[in-house]
Write a protein that holds these residues in place. Structure first.
Motif, PDB file in Angstrom:
ATOM      1  N   ALA A  12      32.220 -19.153 -62.475  1.00 22.42           N
ATOM      2  CA  ALA A  12      31.376 -20.359 -62.437  1.00 22.42           C
ATOM      3  C   ALA A  12      30.465 -20.356 -63.657  1.00 22.42           C
ATOM      4  O   ALA A  12      30.389 -19.362 -64.393  1.00 22.42           O
ATOM      5  N   ASP A  13      29.794 -21.502 -63.846  1.00 19.35           N
ATOM      6  CA  ASP A  13      28.863 -21.668 -64.966  1.00 19.35           C
ATOM      7  C   ASP A  13      27.437 -21.477 -64.453  1.00 19.35           C
ATOM      8  O   ASP A  13      27.068 -22.038 -63.409  1.00 19.35           O
ATOM      9  N   ALA A  14      26.642 -20.727 -65.182  1.00 16.96           N
ATOM     10  CA  ALA A  14      25.248 -20.468 -64.796  1.00 16.96           C
ATOM     11  C   ALA A  14      24.448 -21.758 -64.623  1.00 16.96           C
ATOM     12  O   ALA A  14      23.433 -21.774 -63.913  1.00 16.96           O
ATOM     13  N   LEU A  15      24.924 -22.831 -65.234  1.00 15.73           N
ATOM     14  CA  LEU A  15      24.194 -24.109 -65.134  1.00 15.73           C
ATOM     15  C   LEU A  15      24.326 -24.737 -63.751  1.00 15.73           C
ATOM     16  O   LEU A  15      23.515 -25.568 -63.362  1.00 15.73           O
ATOM     17  N   PHE A  48      20.205 -10.921 -65.882  1.00 11.26           N
ATOM     18  CA  PHE A  48      20.964 -11.298 -67.092  1.00 11.26           C
ATOM     19  C   PHE A  48      21.011 -10.075 -67.994  1.00 11.26           C
ATOM     20  O   PHE A  48      19.969  -9.497 -68.308  1.00 11.26           O
ATOM     21  N   GLN A  49      22.196  -9.742 -68.448  1.00  8.09           N
ATOM     22  CA  GLN A  49      22.309  -8.665 -69.429  1.00  8.09           C
ATOM     23  C   GLN A  49      23.200  -9.160 -70.566  1.00  8.09           C
ATOM     24  O   GLN A  49      24.420  -9.284 -70.412  1.00  8.09           O
ATOM     25  N   HIS A  50      22.594  -9.483 -71.695  1.00  4.75           N
ATOM     26  CA  HIS A  50      23.329  -9.987 -72.863  1.00  4.75           C
ATOM     27  C   HIS A  50      24.225 -11.180 -72.502  1.00  4.75           C
ATOM     28  O   HIS A  50      25.376 -11.271 -72.970  1.00  4.75           O
ATOM     29  N   GLN A  60      30.646  -1.669 -70.160  1.00  4.35           N
ATOM     30  CA  GLN A  60      29.208  -1.897 -70.399  1.00  4.35           C
ATOM     31  C   GLN A  60      29.101  -2.547 -71.782  1.00  4.35           C
ATOM     32  O   GLN A  60      28.877  -1.871 -72.788  1.00  4.35           O
ATOM     33  N   LEU A  61      29.291  -3.859 -71.821  1.00  7.09           N
ATOM     34  CA  LEU A  61      29.457  -4.567 -73.103  1.00  7.09           C
ATOM     35  C   LEU A  61      28.114  -5.096 -73.627  1.00  7.09           C
ATOM     36  O   LEU A  61      27.935  -6.296 -73.814  1.00  7.09           O
ATOM     37  N   HIS A  62      27.184  -4.164 -73.842  1.00  2.91           N
ATOM     38  CA  HIS A  62      25.850  -4.551 -74.320  1.00  2.91           C
ATOM     39  C   HIS A  62      25.259  -3.369 -75.078  1.00  2.91           C
ATOM     40  O   HIS A  62      25.738  -2.238 -74.948  1.00  2.91           O
ATOM     41  N   ILE A  63      24.196  -3.624 -75.822  1.00  2.00           N
ATOM     42  CA  ILE A  63      23.550  -2.561 -76.588  1.00  2.00           C
ATOM     43  C   ILE A  63      22.808  -1.643 -75.615  1.00  2.00           C
ATOM     44  O   ILE A  63      22.053  -2.113 -74.761  1.00  2.00           O
ATOM     45  N   LEU A 105      28.786 -13.265 -61.499  1.00  2.72           N
ATOM     46  CA  LEU A 105      29.245 -14.630 -61.786  1.00  2.72           C
ATOM     47  C   LEU A 105      29.500 -14.700 -63.281  1.00  2.72           C
ATOM     48  O   LEU A 105      28.663 -14.267 -64.086  1.00  2.72           O
ATOM     49  N   ASP A 106      30.675 -15.200 -63.651  1.00  5.56           N
ATOM     50  CA  ASP A 106      30.985 -15.291 -65.080  1.00  5.56           C
ATOM     51  C   ASP A 106      31.864 -16.503 -65.353  1.00  5.56           C
ATOM     52  O   ASP A 106      32.717 -16.865 -64.536  1.00  5.56           O
ATOM     53  N   ILE A 107      31.656 -17.112 -66.510  1.00  6.72           N
ATOM     54  CA  ILE A 107      32.414 -18.305 -66.898  1.00  6.72           C
ATOM     55  C   ILE A 107      33.792 -17.911 -67.454  1.00  6.72           C
ATOM     56  O   ILE A 107      34.694 -18.755 -67.542  1.00  6.72           O
ATOM     57  N   THR A 108      33.957 -16.640 -67.818  1.00  7.78           N
ATOM     58  CA  THR A 108      35.218 -16.162 -68.403  1.00  7.78           C
ATOM     59  C   THR A 108      36.088 -15.561 -67.294  1.00  7.78           C
ATOM     60  O   THR A 108      35.825 -14.457 -66.803  1.00  7.78           O
ATOM     61  N   HIS A 109      37.113 -16.308 -66.900  1.00  6.92           N
ATOM     62  CA  HIS A 109      37.898 -15.896 -65.736  1.00  6.92           C
ATOM     63  C   HIS A 109      38.583 -14.535 -65.938  1.00  6.92           C
ATOM     64  O   HIS A 109      38.656 -13.719 -65.013  1.00  6.92           O
ATOM     65  N   GLY A 110      39.062 -14.293 -67.155  1.00  8.66           N
ATOM     66  CA  GLY A 110      39.717 -13.007 -67.434  1.00  8.66           C
ATOM     67  C   GLY A 110      38.780 -11.837 -67.162  1.00  8.66           C
ATOM     68  O   GLY A 110      39.212 -10.780 -66.671  1.00  8.66           O
ATOM     69  N   PHE A 111      37.501 -11.994 -67.467  1.00  4.03           N
ATOM     70  CA  PHE A 111      36.539 -10.917 -67.193  1.00  4.03           C
ATOM     71  C   PHE A 111      36.387 -10.707 -65.688  1.00  4.03           C
ATOM     72  O   PHE A 111      36.258  -9.582 -65.220  1.00  4.03           O
ATOM     73  N   ASN A 112      36.390 -11.792 -64.926  1.00  3.43           N
ATOM     74  CA  ASN A 112      36.267 -11.635 -63.471  1.00  3.43           C
ATOM     75  C   ASN A 112      37.473 -10.903 -62.894  1.00  3.43           C
ATOM     76  O   ASN A 112      37.336 -10.063 -62.006  1.00  3.43           O
ATOM     77  N   ILE A 134      24.362 -12.654 -63.583  1.00  2.00           N
ATOM     78  CA  ILE A 134      24.905 -13.842 -64.266  1.00  2.00           C
ATOM     79  C   ILE A 134      25.483 -13.441 -65.623  1.00  2.00           C
ATOM     80  O   ILE A 134      24.775 -12.897 -66.473  1.00  2.00           O
ATOM     81  N   GLY A 135      26.774 -13.704 -65.789  1.00  2.00           N
ATOM     82  CA  GLY A 135      27.456 -13.265 -67.021  1.00  2.00           C
ATOM     83  C   GLY A 135      27.772 -11.781 -66.897  1.00  2.00           C
ATOM     84  O   GLY A 135      27.493 -10.990 -67.785  1.00  2.00           O
ATOM     85  N   ALA A 136      28.366 -11.426 -65.758  1.00  2.00           N
ATOM     86  CA  ALA A 136      28.576 -10.006 -65.420  1.00  2.00           C
ATOM     87  C   ALA A 136      29.622  -9.333 -66.304  1.00  2.00           C
ATOM     88  O   ALA A 136      29.705  -8.107 -66.348  1.00  2.00           O
TER      89      ALA A 136
HETATM   90  C1  SAM Z   1      28.195 -10.163 -74.094  1.00  2.00           C
HETATM   91  S1  SAM Z   1      28.950 -10.447 -72.523  1.00  2.00           S
HETATM   92  C2  SAM Z   1      27.976  -9.340 -71.517  1.00  2.00           C
HETATM   93  C3  SAM Z   1      28.667  -8.973 -70.252  1.00  2.00           C
HETATM   94  C4  SAM Z   1      27.892  -8.033 -69.328  1.00  2.00           C
HETATM   95  N1  SAM Z   1      26.668  -8.629 -68.842  1.00  2.00           N
HETATM   96  C5  SAM Z   1      27.580  -6.739 -70.013  1.00  2.00           C
HETATM   97  O1  SAM Z   1      26.422  -6.560 -70.442  1.00  2.00           O
HETATM   98  O2  SAM Z   1      28.471  -5.878 -70.119  1.00  2.00           O
HETATM   99  C6  SAM Z   1      28.289 -12.052 -72.039  1.00  2.00           C
HETATM  100  C7  SAM Z   1      28.911 -12.590 -70.766  1.00  2.00           C
HETATM  101  O3  SAM Z   1      28.218 -13.780 -70.343  1.00  2.00           O
HETATM  102  C8  SAM Z   1      29.172 -14.723 -69.858  1.00  2.00           C
HETATM  103  N2  SAM Z   1      28.592 -16.075 -69.937  1.00  2.00           N
HETATM  104  C9  SAM Z   1      28.145 -16.702 -71.036  1.00  2.00           C
HETATM  105  N3  SAM Z   1      27.712 -17.940 -70.744  1.00  2.00           N
HETATM  106  C10 SAM Z   1      27.872 -18.108 -69.410  1.00  2.00           C
HETATM  107  C11 SAM Z   1      27.596 -19.174 -68.490  1.00  2.00           C
HETATM  108  N4  SAM Z   1      27.083 -20.337 -68.920  1.00  2.00           N
HETATM  109  N5  SAM Z   1      27.860 -18.971 -67.188  1.00  2.00           N
HETATM  110  C12 SAM Z   1      28.381 -17.788 -66.754  1.00  2.00           C
HETATM  111  N6  SAM Z   1      28.681 -16.756 -67.572  1.00  2.00           N
HETATM  112  C13 SAM Z   1      28.422 -16.910 -68.885  1.00  2.00           C
HETATM  113  C14 SAM Z   1      30.356 -14.509 -70.795  1.00  2.00           C
HETATM  114  O4  SAM Z   1      31.550 -15.028 -70.275  1.00  2.00           O
HETATM  115  C15 SAM Z   1      30.354 -12.983 -70.924  1.00  2.00           C
HETATM  116  O5  SAM Z   1      31.095 -12.379 -69.913  1.00  2.00           O
END
Ligand code: SAM
Length: 270
Positions: free
Chosen positions: A114-117, A131-133, A38-41, A86-93, A65-67
């Motif tokens: 994938a990229d949110a764009l 979206f969470q952080h 749970q990488l958020h405040i 969905l996350d752009i960082t493959h290691g996180f997936n 998005i950005g899981a």
């Molecule tokens: C601070 S982490 C938060 C992760 C998770 N939501 C949580 O709260 O524990 C931000 C995440 O957003 C992802 N992210 C940032 N920009 C992104 C994009 N354009 N498309 C998909 N993922 C993205 C990052 O790779 C990262 O895993």
């Protein structure tokens, strides 16, 4: 450094999964995983609040998005949602998928890189987007909101638990968990975020500033992390390395000085 490098440079997915499997041979619960995934405040409580803005009966298919490591996804899957991360960082997936397997939730929580764009999803295919952080990392956030609108069905919902620019943004200190320096931090003010959502065609029905709660939570966490970091089985250091101690301190300082605020948002497609 790319954004993915910022997030994965200290992460060894296989050794983290190995550690979790050894520590919880019967499979971890999402409570047990919370210090790691749970990488958020606000941790698990903040995720419960965000999930509470959605109803699994009316909005079952949720795109996170950005899981990240997927803590909220497993919590929401347990509450009856069908989760796609969905996350752009493959290691996180890879970590997310591995943790879901260990927790026995892999059938209700899937993830893609994938990229949110450019969401690899059909028009009107999702009931909700979350979206969470993660919005805080996105330079072209207006386009991301339009892309979410495309994949949401009519009456679909968008919910957010995000960091926004505070009244004293000039006092910002790095590193923070989402950015080593200013290059990857794309914070808007709460008013700009509202405006952007409305311009992209969303009707906002919930907009709450909970920076005070966020600060109190972060101060408690920092004290715990300083005392337990070396003994704790699971901690954010497994993802971020020892730099997380400085990131955690900076978060407290940024919140208390008003460099950042934390908001929770609920909106629907009109
Ligand atoms: C601070 S982490 C938060 C992760 C998770 N939501 C949580 O709260 O524990 C931000 C995440 O957003 C992802 N992210 C940032 N920009 C992104 C994009 N354009 N498309 C998909 N993922 C993205 C990052 O790779 C990262 O895993």
């Amino acid at each position: 450094m790319t954004l993915a490098q910022h997030y994965q440079q200290h992460l060894s997915v296989d050794s983290v999964l190995d550690k979790v499997a050894k520590h919880y041979p019967d499979g971890p619960t999402f409570f047990q995983l919370a210090p790691l995934d749970q990488l958020h405040i606000g941790g698990i409580k903040a995720s419960a609040r965000l999930i509470g803005l959605l109803d699994p009966h009316t909005h079952p298919r949720v795109l996170d998005i950005g899981a990240g490591a997927g803590g909220l996804m497993r919590q929401a899957a347990d509450a009856g949602f069908e989760m796609l991360g969905l996350d752009i960082t493959h290691g996180f997936n890879r970590l997310n998928q591995g943790l879901s397997q260990l927790a026995g939730l892999e059938h209700r929580a899937h993830c893609i890189t994938a990229d949110a764009l450019n969401l690899p999803l059909a028009d009107a295919s999702m009931d909700a987007v979350l979206f969470q952080h993660s919005f805080l990392n996105m330079p072209d956030s207006a386009s991301v909101l339009h892309e979410c609108h495309r994949v949401l069905r009519p009456e679909g919902r968008l919910v957010m638990h995000e960091v926004v620019r505070g009244p004293h943004a000039n006092t910002m200190h790095y590193p923070v968990p989402w950015a080593s320096d200013a290059r990857h931090s794309h914070l808007e003010s709460a008013d700009q975020l509202r405006q952007q959502l409305e311009q992209a065609g969303y009707h906002i029905d919930h907009f709450v500033d909970w920076s005070d709660d966020a600060l109190a939570w972060r101060q408690r966490q920092r004290d715990k992390e300083c005392q337990q970091s070396r003994q704790a089985a699971l901690s954010p250091q497994l993802v971020f390395g020892e730099r997380f101690i400085t990131m955690g301190k900076n978060l407290v300082s940024n919140l208390s000085k008003g460099a950042i605020s934390v908001v929770e948002v609920g909106a629907r497609v009109g």
